[in-house]
Design a protein around this motif. Sequence first.
Motif, PDB file in Angstrom:
ATOM      1  N   MET A  19       0.840  -1.198   0.000  1.00 35.87           N
ATOM      2  CA  MET A  19       0.000   0.000   0.000  1.00 35.87           C
ATOM      3  C   MET A  19       0.880   1.255   0.000  1.00 35.87           C
ATOM      4  N   SER A  20       0.489   2.241  -0.788  1.00 30.98           N
ATOM      5  CA  SER A  20       1.292   3.461  -0.728  1.00 30.98           C
ATOM      6  C   SER A  20       0.386   4.682  -0.666  1.00 30.98           C
ATOM      7  N   GLY A  21       0.950   5.746  -0.142  1.00 33.55           N
ATOM      8  CA  GLY A  21       0.149   6.944   0.095  1.00 33.55           C
ATOM      9  C   GLY A  21       0.149   7.877  -1.106  1.00 33.55           C
ATOM     10  N   ARG A  22      -0.416   9.056  -0.896  1.00 33.81           N
ATOM     11  CA  ARG A  22      -0.425  10.035  -1.993  1.00 33.81           C
ATOM     12  C   ARG A  22      -0.166  11.423  -1.419  1.00 33.81           C
ATOM     13  N   TYR A  23       0.231  12.302  -2.324  1.00 31.11           N
ATOM     14  CA  TYR A  23       0.489  13.685  -1.923  1.00 31.11           C
ATOM     15  C   TYR A  23      -0.724  14.564  -2.180  1.00 31.11           C
ATOM     16  N   GLU A  24      -0.826  15.605  -1.356  1.00 32.45           N
ATOM     17  CA  GLU A  24      -1.734  16.716  -1.636  1.00 32.45           C
ATOM     18  C   GLU A  24      -0.894  17.975  -1.464  1.00 32.45           C
ATOM     19  N   LEU A  25      -1.371  19.078  -2.015  1.00 30.87           N
ATOM     20  CA  LEU A  25      -0.579  20.308  -1.927  1.00 30.87           C
ATOM     21  C   LEU A  25      -1.052  21.215  -0.801  1.00 30.87           C
ATOM     22  N   ILE A  26      -0.085  21.820  -0.106  1.00 30.17           N
ATOM     23  CA  ILE A  26      -0.410  22.940   0.793  1.00 30.17           C
ATOM     24  C   ILE A  26       0.344  24.138   0.236  1.00 30.17           C
ATOM     25  N   HIS A  27      -0.357  25.141  -0.194  1.00 29.78           N
ATOM     26  CA  HIS A  27       0.281  26.314  -0.820  1.00 29.78           C
ATOM     27  C   HIS A  27       1.367  25.892  -1.807  1.00 29.78           C
ATOM     28  N   GLY A  28       1.035  24.874  -2.617  1.00 37.15           N
ATOM     29  CA  GLY A  28       1.953  24.437  -3.677  1.00 37.15           C
ATOM     30  C   GLY A  28       3.007  23.430  -3.244  1.00 37.15           C
ATOM     31  N   VAL A  29       3.064  23.108  -1.953  1.00 40.35           N
ATOM     32  CA  VAL A  29       4.089  22.172  -1.466  1.00 40.35           C
ATOM     33  C   VAL A  29       3.460  20.789  -1.263  1.00 40.35           C
ATOM     34  N   PRO A  30       4.000  19.737  -1.935  1.00 42.37           N
ATOM     35  CA  PRO A  30       3.409  18.408  -1.742  1.00 42.37           C
ATOM     36  C   PRO A  30       3.711  17.836  -0.349  1.00 42.37           C
ATOM     37  N   VAL A  31       2.690  17.278   0.239  1.00 45.61           N
ATOM     38  CA  VAL A  31       2.845  16.605   1.550  1.00 45.61           C
ATOM     39  C   VAL A  31       1.929  15.385   1.531  1.00 45.61           C
ATOM     40  N   ALA A  32       2.136  14.471   2.465  1.00 50.77           N
ATOM     41  CA  ALA A  32       1.242  13.319   2.582  1.00 50.77           C
ATOM     42  C   ALA A  32      -0.195  13.838   2.753  1.00 50.77           C
ATOM     43  N   ALA A  33      -1.138  13.126   2.132  1.00 54.10           N
ATOM     44  CA  ALA A  33      -2.539  13.578   2.151  1.00 54.10           C
ATOM     45  C   ALA A  33      -3.048  13.800   3.577  1.00 54.10           C
ATOM     46  N   GLU A  34      -2.559  13.010   4.533  1.00 56.04           N
ATOM     47  CA  GLU A  34      -3.009  13.137   5.926  1.00 56.04           C
ATOM     48  C   GLU A  34      -2.627  14.508   6.505  1.00 56.04           C
ATOM     49  N   ILE A  35      -1.498  15.025   6.062  1.00 53.29           N
ATOM     50  CA  ILE A  35      -1.023  16.319   6.579  1.00 53.29           C
ATOM     51  C   ILE A  35      -1.872  17.450   5.995  1.00 53.29           C
ATOM     52  N   GLN A  36      -2.180  17.315   4.725  1.00 51.27           N
ATOM     53  CA  GLN A  36      -3.043  18.332   4.106  1.00 51.27           C
ATOM     54  C   GLN A  36      -4.416  18.338   4.787  1.00 51.27           C
ATOM     55  N   ARG A  37      -4.910  17.140   5.105  1.00 52.10           N
ATOM     56  CA  ARG A  37      -6.210  17.026   5.792  1.00 52.10           C
ATOM     57  C   ARG A  37      -6.162  17.755   7.150  1.00 52.10           C
ATOM     58  N   ASP A  38      -5.037  17.626   7.869  1.00 54.18           N
ATOM     59  CA  ASP A  38      -4.921  18.201   9.217  1.00 54.18           C
ATOM     60  C   ASP A  38      -4.378  19.631   9.205  1.00 54.18           C
ATOM     61  N   TRP A  39      -4.190  20.190   8.027  1.00 55.76           N
ATOM     62  CA  TRP A  39      -3.488  21.476   7.925  1.00 55.76           C
ATOM     63  C   TRP A  39      -4.064  22.589   8.809  1.00 55.76           C
ATOM     64  N   PRO A  40      -5.408  22.775   8.890  1.00 54.90           N
ATOM     65  CA  PRO A  40      -5.904  23.883   9.718  1.00 54.90           C
ATOM     66  C   PRO A  40      -5.412  23.798  11.163  1.00 54.90           C
ATOM     67  N   GLN A  41      -5.350  22.576  11.685  1.00 54.06           N
ATOM     68  CA  GLN A  41      -4.885  22.384  13.064  1.00 54.06           C
ATOM     69  C   GLN A  41      -3.359  22.615  13.159  1.00 54.06           C
ATOM     70  N   ILE A  42      -2.635  22.135  12.164  1.00 55.04           N
ATOM     71  CA  ILE A  42      -1.166  22.283  12.170  1.00 55.04           C
ATOM     72  C   ILE A  42      -0.786  23.768  12.072  1.00 55.04           C
ATOM     73  N   GLU A  43      -1.432  24.444  11.156  1.00 52.79           N
ATOM     74  CA  GLU A  43      -1.142  25.862  10.915  1.00 52.79           C
ATOM     75  C   GLU A  43      -1.405  26.712  12.158  1.00 52.79           C
ATOM     76  N   ASN A  44      -2.382  26.261  12.949  1.00 54.79           N
ATOM     77  CA  ASN A  44      -2.739  27.022  14.151  1.00 54.79           C
ATOM     78  C   ASN A  44      -2.034  26.551  15.409  1.00 54.79           C
ATOM     79  N   PHE A  45      -0.996  25.744  15.248  1.00 59.12           N
ATOM     80  CA  PHE A  45      -0.276  25.249  16.425  1.00 59.12           C
ATOM     81  C   PHE A  45       0.155  26.429  17.297  1.00 59.12           C
ATOM     82  N   GLN A  46      -0.104  26.311  18.587  1.00 56.81           N
ATOM     83  CA  GLN A  46       0.220  27.415  19.497  1.00 56.81           C
ATOM     84  C   GLN A  46       1.583  27.203  20.140  1.00 56.81           C
ATOM     85  N   ALA A  47       2.572  27.863  19.601  1.00 57.50           N
ATOM     86  CA  ALA A  47       3.915  27.774  20.175  1.00 57.50           C
ATOM     87  C   ALA A  47       3.993  28.636  21.425  1.00 57.50           C
TER      88      ALA A  47
END
Length: 286
Positions: A1-29
Amino acid sequence: MSGRYELIHGVPVAAEIQRDWPQIENFQARPDDILISTYPKSGTTWMQEIVDQIMNNADEVICRRGPLFVRVPFIELMGVMKPSMEEVNARPSPRAIKTHLPIQLVPSSFWEHNCKVIYVARNARDTITSYFHFDHMAVIHPDPGTFEEYIERFMVGNVAWGSWYDHVKGYWDEKSKPILYVFYEDLKKDLLGEVRKVAKFLEKDLAEDVLKKIAHSSSFEQMKNNPMANNADFPAYVLDPTLGRFMRKGTVGDWKTHFTPEQSKRFEENYHEQMSGSTLKFPTLN
Ligand code: A3P
């Protein structure tokens, strides 16, 4: 089984990361968070171990409290594996956190708080070589194909986290933020010296014997044999341990056993084009 990429602002990442992007982008450092940032396969795990050891004065019990992916969590995968974002949010300070995001995608809270960033870069050809092997194990990434195909994909940035060239230049060119730029090749050449440099950057005044202990326990052999540092327990739905070894060779120049002379020539020409005008120079032949 292999995964696939999705883009975030033009940058390919694993589809799971693109799905979680709103939460990742809002990470509170928090202001005392330490961000370890790298292009994949550049020595991230190595720096995670060094930083955790520095933060904990090389205490053997504390530094073996869990595997590295728990001790130094990975922002992009907090929606996919433990520790979750909720768990990381509940952790006491100071925290060390890992990312592979290119500089323009780093959650803005890190910059708002002026967090310290340690960036590790590795020469391009060893990075591809390591990434090619890794992508055989990475269940959430597409199949790497042949090495020839992989080189072509790497040169156009069609691999997870995008263009290596843009990534290394992006952090290098950012001079207004507290970023310590470290080279994998320098870690190999003078581990104790580089550990000292990282400790200084983190304002940790450690005795010489503690620094030596850190250099010893973060050597390739020690980490490879340390179940809390060798990533062997990474969840198998992300990294399949039957398809490769995370702690593979840990050397400089392994690319020479992979590239044909033609591939090397073509890569070099393209490298000079992509890096032209940049002041970024790697310690070894790129
Ligand atoms: P190789 O595949 O060339 O062996 P990352 O952690 O960024 O994914 O990088 C992984 C690469 O760093 C792998 O390279 C791995 O072996 C190497 N590495 C990990 N720990 C190391 C150490 N202590 N010394 C040297 N290389 C190390």
